[in-house]
Design an enzyme around this catalytic site. Structure first.
Site, PDB file in Angstrom:
ATOM      1  N   GLU A  93      16.601   4.509 -30.436  1.00 45.05           N
ATOM      2  CA  GLU A  93      16.131   3.986 -31.711  1.00 45.05           C
ATOM      3  C   GLU A  93      15.428   5.067 -32.529  1.00 45.05           C
ATOM      4  O   GLU A  93      15.683   5.221 -33.726  1.00 45.05           O
ATOM      5  CB  GLU A  93      15.150   2.825 -31.516  1.00 45.05           C
ATOM      6  CG  GLU A  93      15.706   1.660 -30.765  1.00 45.05           C
ATOM      7  CD  GLU A  93      15.378   1.703 -29.275  1.00 45.05           C
ATOM      8  OE1 GLU A  93      15.639   2.746 -28.622  1.00 45.05           O
ATOM      9  OE2 GLU A  93      14.876   0.701 -28.760  1.00 45.05           O
TER      10      GLU A  93
ATOM     11  N   CYS B  96       9.225   2.039 -30.318  1.00 48.83           N
ATOM     12  CA  CYS B  96      10.372   1.964 -31.225  1.00 48.83           C
ATOM     13  C   CYS B  96      10.207   0.844 -32.251  1.00 48.83           C
ATOM     14  O   CYS B  96      10.607   0.988 -33.407  1.00 48.83           O
ATOM     15  CB  CYS B  96      11.657   1.801 -30.425  1.00 48.83           C
ATOM     16  SG  CYS B  96      12.027   3.265 -29.420  1.00 48.83           S
TER      17      CYS B  96
END
Length: 146
Positions: free
Chosen positions: A52, A83
């Site tokens: 991510e 993330c």
């Protein structure tokens, strides 16, 4: 090709490279794929090199902007708290993820980053997309290493 087909293929490539098989993509509202990435923790020797974060960084660079307000983050596993916070800080519009992560997730499990009153931006979240396939890829990866 469906975005999750692309991500599953990328996650398999990560596993083949010895990385935890997680992949992510940032897609603009018009369908343009701004960035894709898979985990590169081992290759980069960087515990923060999650799929991510790598995809978000590349999408911001492609856009030459710190914000991705019209974008969707697709990922094969529920993002961790780190993330999720990065998605919030970049003002990602939506997160669509595959497998739930009761142990390390930060969206619907664990820290639940977007539910805190101090969260500046909470994207729309859709979890469990192709959950069985995404989860199986992770289970198989870790079973092979035991």
């Amino acid at each position: 090709m469906n975005m999750f087909e692309t991500l599953l293929s990328l996650a398999r490539a990560a596993a083949d490279a010895g990385e935890v098989p997680i992949a992510a993509a940032v897609v603009a509202a018009d369908g343009t794929v701004l960035a894709t990435a898979h985990n590169a923790v081992e290759a980069l020797g960087d515990a923060t090199a999650h799929a991510e974060l790598l995809a978000i960084r590349a999408a911001c660079e492609a856009r030459q902007s710190k914000y991705l307000e019209d974008c969707t983050l697709y990922v094969t596993l529920e993002p961790c708290a780190m993330c999720a916070q990065a998605a919030s800080l970049t003002k990602i519009k939506k997160i669509i993820y595959g497998a739930y992560d009761p142990k390390g997730g930060g969206v619907e499990h664990g820290a639940r980053v977007f539910s805190h009153p101090t969260c500046h931006h909470a994207p729309e979240v859709i979890g469990g997309v192709r959950q069985a396939e995404c989860g199986a890829l992770l289970r198989d990866f870790f079973q092979a290493r035991r």
